[in-house]
Each structure stands twice: as C-alpha cells, then as structure tokens.
Design a protein around this motif. Structure first.
Motif, PDB file in Angstrom:
ATOM      1  N   VAL A  35       0.831  -1.215   0.000  1.00 19.48           N
ATOM      2  CA  VAL A  35       0.000   0.000   0.000  1.00 19.48           C
ATOM      3  C   VAL A  35       0.861   1.259   0.000  1.00 19.48           C
ATOM      4  O   VAL A  35       0.655   2.172  -0.817  1.00 19.48           O
ATOM      5  N   LEU A  36       1.825   1.334   0.893  1.00 18.13           N
ATOM      6  CA  LEU A  36       2.627   2.557   1.020  1.00 18.13           C
ATOM      7  C   LEU A  36       3.520   2.796  -0.190  1.00 18.13           C
ATOM      8  O   LEU A  36       3.652   3.935  -0.658  1.00 18.13           O
ATOM      9  N   HIS A  37       4.129   1.750  -0.719  1.00 16.73           N
ATOM     10  CA  HIS A  37       4.956   1.942  -1.912  1.00 16.73           C
ATOM     11  C   HIS A  37       4.097   2.225  -3.143  1.00 16.73           C
ATOM     12  O   HIS A  37       4.522   2.946  -4.045  1.00 16.73           O
ATOM     13  N   GLY A  38       2.889   1.674  -3.185  1.00 16.53           N
ATOM     14  CA  GLY A  38       1.969   2.010  -4.273  1.00 16.53           C
ATOM     15  C   GLY A  38       1.581   3.480  -4.237  1.00 16.53           C
ATOM     16  O   GLY A  38       1.557   4.156  -5.276  1.00 16.53           O
ATOM     17  N   LEU A  39       1.279   3.999  -3.038  1.00 14.46           N
ATOM     18  CA  LEU A  39       0.979   5.428  -2.897  1.00 14.46           C
ATOM     19  C   LEU A  39       2.190   6.290  -3.262  1.00 14.46           C
ATOM     20  O   LEU A  39       2.051   7.332  -3.915  1.00 14.46           O
ATOM     21  N   CYS A  40       3.363   5.842  -2.842  1.00 13.97           N
ATOM     22  CA  CYS A  40       4.597   6.566  -3.178  1.00 13.97           C
ATOM     23  C   CYS A  40       4.773   6.638  -4.697  1.00 13.97           C
ATOM     24  O   CYS A  40       5.122   7.687  -5.241  1.00 13.97           O
ATOM     25  N   ALA A  41       4.518   5.519  -5.377  1.00 16.42           N
ATOM     26  CA  ALA A  41       4.644   5.505  -6.840  1.00 16.42           C
ATOM     27  C   ALA A  41       3.693   6.506  -7.482  1.00 16.42           C
ATOM     28  O   ALA A  41       4.080   7.245  -8.400  1.00 16.42           O
ATOM     29  N   LEU A  42       2.463   6.557  -7.007  1.00 17.50           N
ATOM     30  CA  LEU A  42       1.488   7.488  -7.576  1.00 17.50           C
ATOM     31  C   LEU A  42       1.879   8.945  -7.335  1.00 17.50           C
ATOM     32  O   LEU A  42       1.760   9.787  -8.229  1.00 17.50           O
TER      33      LEU A  42
END
Length: 100
Positions: free
Chosen positions: A9-16
């Motif tokens: 979740v956190l790395h996905g948000l970071c990517a966005l």
C-alpha cells in the motif's frame, strides 16, 4: 495491517505521488535542466516504488532500481550544488562530486 500489505500500500501510494510530481514538472510550460533532472528522479522513484509494491519487498529488481534511484537523486543534488557553488572558485572539485 500486516507488514507485506503495508509495503504494498505505502509503496503504491509513493509511486502514484512521484508519478504525479514528475508529470507536473514535465507538463509545465518551460522546463529547465534542473527540472528535467528532477522529473527523471521522480519517474525513477515512481518505477522503484511500483516495483517494490508489486514484488513485495526489496529483492532482485527492487534492489537494482533502488541503487539507480539513489544515483539519480545524487546527480540532482550535485547539479544543484554546482549552481550554488559556482561563484566559489577555491572550492575543491571533489566537494561537488561528493554526493555522487
């Protein structure tokens, strides 16, 4: 929330977030050299974060992309230091290259 889910979740948000920042930098009217380097750093970080989110951690490609990401941010730092330190001629060259 378990650790693997939190990583995803956190790395996905970071990517966005970094993808959006990179697009904002590129899509503005005139982009300077510093802006282009910043955009490359943002896109590299977005790719790294997406890879970590999808792979579930820093293994294989995530570790390689992390090194690449760190290198691009170091290049941006050196570029910005070069501009700040341009007027100081007595400064040793290794100081400008230190972030790399």
């Amino acid at each position: 929330m378990s650790y693997p889910v939190a990583i995803t979740v956190l790395h996905g948000l970071c990517a966005l977030v970094y993808l959006a920042l990179g697009l904002l930098v590129v899509l503005r009217a005139r982009t300077s050299r510093t802006g282009w380097i910043l955009a490359v750093a943002c896109f590299t970080t977005a790719i790294w974060a997406a890879t970590v989110a999808l792979a579930g951690g820093l293994n294989g490609p995530g570790a390689i992309l992390e090194t690449l990401r760190d290198g691009v941010w170091a290049i941006l730092t050196a570029h910005m230091l070069r501009g700040v330190l341009a007027g100081r001629r007595n400064l040793p060259r290794w100081l400008i290259a230190a972030p790399i």
